[in-house]
Design a protein around this motif. Structure first.
Motif, PDB file in Angstrom:
ATOM      1  N   TRP A  75       0.828  -1.209   0.000  1.00  0.00           N
ATOM      2  CA  TRP A  75       0.000   0.000   0.000  1.00  0.00           C
ATOM      3  C   TRP A  75       0.860   1.257   0.000  1.00  0.00           C
ATOM      4  O   TRP A  75       0.497   2.266  -0.619  1.00  0.00           O
ATOM      5  CB  TRP A  75      -0.966   0.013   1.187  1.00  0.00           C
ATOM      6  N   TYR A  76       2.031   1.191   0.671  1.00  0.00           N
ATOM      7  CA  TYR A  76       2.900   2.357   0.725  1.00  0.00           C
ATOM      8  C   TYR A  76       3.657   2.533  -0.588  1.00  0.00           C
ATOM      9  O   TYR A  76       3.846   3.663  -1.063  1.00  0.00           O
ATOM     10  CB  TYR A  76       3.874   2.231   1.889  1.00  0.00           C
ATOM     11  N   LEU A  77       4.065   1.438  -1.179  1.00  0.00           N
ATOM     12  CA  LEU A  77       4.735   1.506  -2.481  1.00  0.00           C
ATOM     13  C   LEU A  77       3.818   2.140  -3.525  1.00  0.00           C
ATOM     14  O   LEU A  77       4.277   2.860  -4.417  1.00  0.00           O
ATOM     15  CB  LEU A  77       5.170   0.108  -2.925  1.00  0.00           C
ATOM     16  N   GLN A  78       2.530   1.876  -3.407  1.00  0.00           N
ATOM     17  CA  GLN A  78       1.574   2.473  -4.338  1.00  0.00           C
ATOM     18  C   GLN A  78       1.494   3.984  -4.161  1.00  0.00           C
ATOM     19  O   GLN A  78       1.278   4.719  -5.134  1.00  0.00           O
ATOM     20  CB  GLN A  78       0.198   1.839  -4.150  1.00  0.00           C
ATOM     21  N   LYS A  79       1.687   4.455  -2.926  1.00  0.00           N
ATOM     22  CA  LYS A  79       1.694   5.899  -2.677  1.00  0.00           C
ATOM     23  C   LYS A  79       2.867   6.560  -3.394  1.00  0.00           C
ATOM     24  O   LYS A  79       2.712   7.613  -4.029  1.00  0.00           O
ATOM     25  CB  LYS A  79       1.802   6.184  -1.178  1.00  0.00           C
ATOM     26  N   THR A  80       4.039   5.978  -3.273  1.00  0.00           N
ATOM     27  CA  THR A  80       5.207   6.562  -3.924  1.00  0.00           C
ATOM     28  C   THR A  80       5.115   6.418  -5.438  1.00  0.00           C
ATOM     29  O   THR A  80       5.535   7.308  -6.184  1.00  0.00           O
ATOM     30  CB  THR A  80       6.505   5.910  -3.411  1.00  0.00           C
ATOM     31  N   ALA A  81       4.542   5.321  -5.891  1.00  0.00           N
ATOM     32  CA  ALA A  81       4.390   5.116  -7.333  1.00  0.00           C
ATOM     33  C   ALA A  81       3.469   6.156  -7.950  1.00  0.00           C
ATOM     34  O   ALA A  81       3.639   6.544  -9.108  1.00  0.00           O
ATOM     35  CB  ALA A  81       3.867   3.711  -7.611  1.00  0.00           C
ATOM     36  N   ALA A  82       2.488   6.632  -7.173  1.00  0.00           N
ATOM     37  CA  ALA A  82       1.548   7.632  -7.686  1.00  0.00           C
ATOM     38  C   ALA A  82       2.265   8.919  -8.058  1.00  0.00           C
ATOM     39  O   ALA A  82       1.905   9.592  -9.029  1.00  0.00           O
ATOM     40  CB  ALA A  82       0.469   7.915  -6.649  1.00  0.00           C
ATOM     41  N   LEU A  83       3.304   9.276  -7.298  1.00  0.00           N
ATOM     42  CA  LEU A  83       4.074  10.467  -7.634  1.00  0.00           C
ATOM     43  C   LEU A  83       4.812  10.285  -8.949  1.00  0.00           C
ATOM     44  O   LEU A  83       4.786  11.147  -9.829  1.00  0.00           O
ATOM     45  CB  LEU A  83       5.071  10.774  -6.511  1.00  0.00           C
ATOM     46  N   PHE A  84       5.488   9.154  -9.084  1.00  0.00           N
ATOM     47  CA  PHE A  84       6.247   8.915 -10.303  1.00  0.00           C
ATOM     48  C   PHE A  84       5.341   8.764 -11.517  1.00  0.00           C
ATOM     49  O   PHE A  84       5.721   9.120 -12.633  1.00  0.00           O
ATOM     50  CB  PHE A  84       7.132   7.676 -10.149  1.00  0.00           C
ATOM     51  N   SER A  85       4.142   8.256 -11.309  1.00  0.00           N
ATOM     52  CA  SER A  85       3.235   8.104 -12.444  1.00  0.00           C
ATOM     53  C   SER A  85       2.870   9.454 -13.039  1.00  0.00           C
ATOM     54  O   SER A  85       2.672   9.575 -14.257  1.00  0.00           O
ATOM     55  CB  SER A  85       1.973   7.342 -12.024  1.00  0.00           C
ATOM     56  N   GLN A  86       2.789  10.492 -12.194  1.00  0.00           N
ATOM     57  CA  GLN A  86       2.519  11.836 -12.694  1.00  0.00           C
ATOM     58  C   GLN A  86       3.678  12.342 -13.538  1.00  0.00           C
ATOM     59  O   GLN A  86       3.472  12.954 -14.596  1.00  0.00           O
ATOM     60  CB  GLN A  86       2.272  12.794 -11.514  1.00  0.00           C
ATOM     61  N   VAL A  87       4.886  12.105 -13.079  1.00  0.00           N
ATOM     62  CA  VAL A  87       6.068  12.515 -13.847  1.00  0.00           C
ATOM     63  C   VAL A  87       6.132  11.736 -15.160  1.00  0.00           C
ATOM     64  O   VAL A  87       6.391  12.305 -16.224  1.00  0.00           O
ATOM     65  CB  VAL A  87       7.357  12.291 -13.019  1.00  0.00           C
ATOM     66  N   GLU A  88       5.882  10.435 -15.089  1.00  0.00           N
ATOM     67  CA  GLU A  88       5.933   9.602 -16.290  1.00  0.00           C
ATOM     68  C   GLU A  88       4.908  10.045 -17.322  1.00  0.00           C
ATOM     69  O   GLU A  88       5.188  10.061 -18.524  1.00  0.00           O
ATOM     70  CB  GLU A  88       5.712   8.137 -15.920  1.00  0.00           C
ATOM     71  N   ALA A  89       3.715  10.423 -16.882  1.00  0.00           N
ATOM     72  CA  ALA A  89       2.671  10.857 -17.808  1.00  0.00           C
ATOM     73  C   ALA A  89       3.110  12.101 -18.568  1.00  0.00           C
ATOM     74  O   ALA A  89       2.890  12.221 -19.784  1.00  0.00           O
ATOM     75  CB  ALA A  89       1.377  11.125 -17.048  1.00  0.00           C
ATOM     76  N   CYS A  90       3.746  13.023 -17.850  1.00  0.00           N
ATOM     77  CA  CYS A  90       4.241  14.237 -18.514  1.00  0.00           C
ATOM     78  C   CYS A  90       5.370  13.905 -19.481  1.00  0.00           C
ATOM     79  O   CYS A  90       5.415  14.433 -20.609  1.00  0.00           O
ATOM     80  CB  CYS A  90       4.727  15.240 -17.470  1.00  0.00           C
ATOM     81  N   MET A  91       6.285  13.045 -19.063  1.00  0.00           N
ATOM     82  CA  MET A  91       7.401  12.663 -19.935  1.00  0.00           C
ATOM     83  C   MET A  91       6.889  11.983 -21.192  1.00  0.00           C
ATOM     84  O   MET A  91       7.381  12.225 -22.301  1.00  0.00           O
ATOM     85  CB  MET A  91       8.360  11.739 -19.180  1.00  0.00           C
TER      86      MET A  91
END
Length: 199
Positions: free
Chosen positions: A121-137
């Motif tokens: 559940w915590y890994l999913q929290k951190t992944a949510a941040l990177f997913s935003q960066v990845e979407a922009c990239m």
């Protein structure tokens, strides 16, 4: 504060998480303990162990609050270009490092006891941040593979994180006393121009 028997499990959890945030802001992560959290909210440590598995669980729950605040601030405006979104995300990230240094550091400095695994559940929290960066990239260079986008997002954010660490510790003087915002501007401009194939 309400009497102990007037707090539900959820209310007790909220009180304890806020106590963690307050104690870390005041004294740093290294001095945090379940006993001190319990004392702050008027409970016994044993009672907290009915709500949280251990100190790691308490810290992760508090870190999750920090990550949610960070994600909310970073994605406050979605009606802008990918470059503008990345610029805002980077500025918010560095600002939190400056303004809420102890809580920001707790997200990265905390290590699980006895080499325990970080829960999913915590890994999913951190992944949510990177997913935003990845979407922009991905929006900036649509021909890149998923693996390339994954790498680029972490490469870029690793660099942003480095600037944030220097800003949080007031160590930018070692970089020649350069303004952190100027560093972010330079990083984003040159990295994203290269990523998007622009000159």
């Amino acid at each position: 504060m309400a009497r102990r028997n007037q707090h539900s499990r959820e209310e007790l959890q909220t009180l304890a998480i806020q106590a963690v945030r307050d104690l870390v802001s005041e004294n740093g992560l290294e001095k945090l303990s379940v006993r001190k959290v319990a004392e702050r909210i008027g409970y016994t440590a044993g009672m907290l162990y009915h709500v949280f598995a251990n100190l790691d669980d308490l810290i992760l729950q508090a870190n999750a609050d920090t990550l949610e605040q960070l994600l909310s601030a970073m994605t406050e405006r979605e009606d802008v270009s990918p470059r503008q979104r990345l610029d805002r995300m980077a500025r918010v990230y560095v600002s939190m490092a400056r303004d809420q240094t102890a809580l920001w550091k707790m997200v990265f400095l905390h290590q699980m006891q006895n080499q325990a695994q970080v829960p999913e559940w915590y890994l999913q929290k951190t992944a949510a941040l990177f997913s935003q960066v990845e979407a922009c990239m991905a929006s900036l260079a649509e021909r890149q593979t998923a693996e390339q986008i994954h790498l680029a997002a972490r490469t870029l954010w690793g660099s942003v994180h480095g600037i944030a660490v220097l800003a949080a510790d007031d160590k930018l003087v070692v970089a020649g006393d350069v303004d952190e915002q100027a560093m972010l501007d330079s990083l984003l401009q040159h990295y994203l121009n290269s990523w998007a194939g622009e000159k």
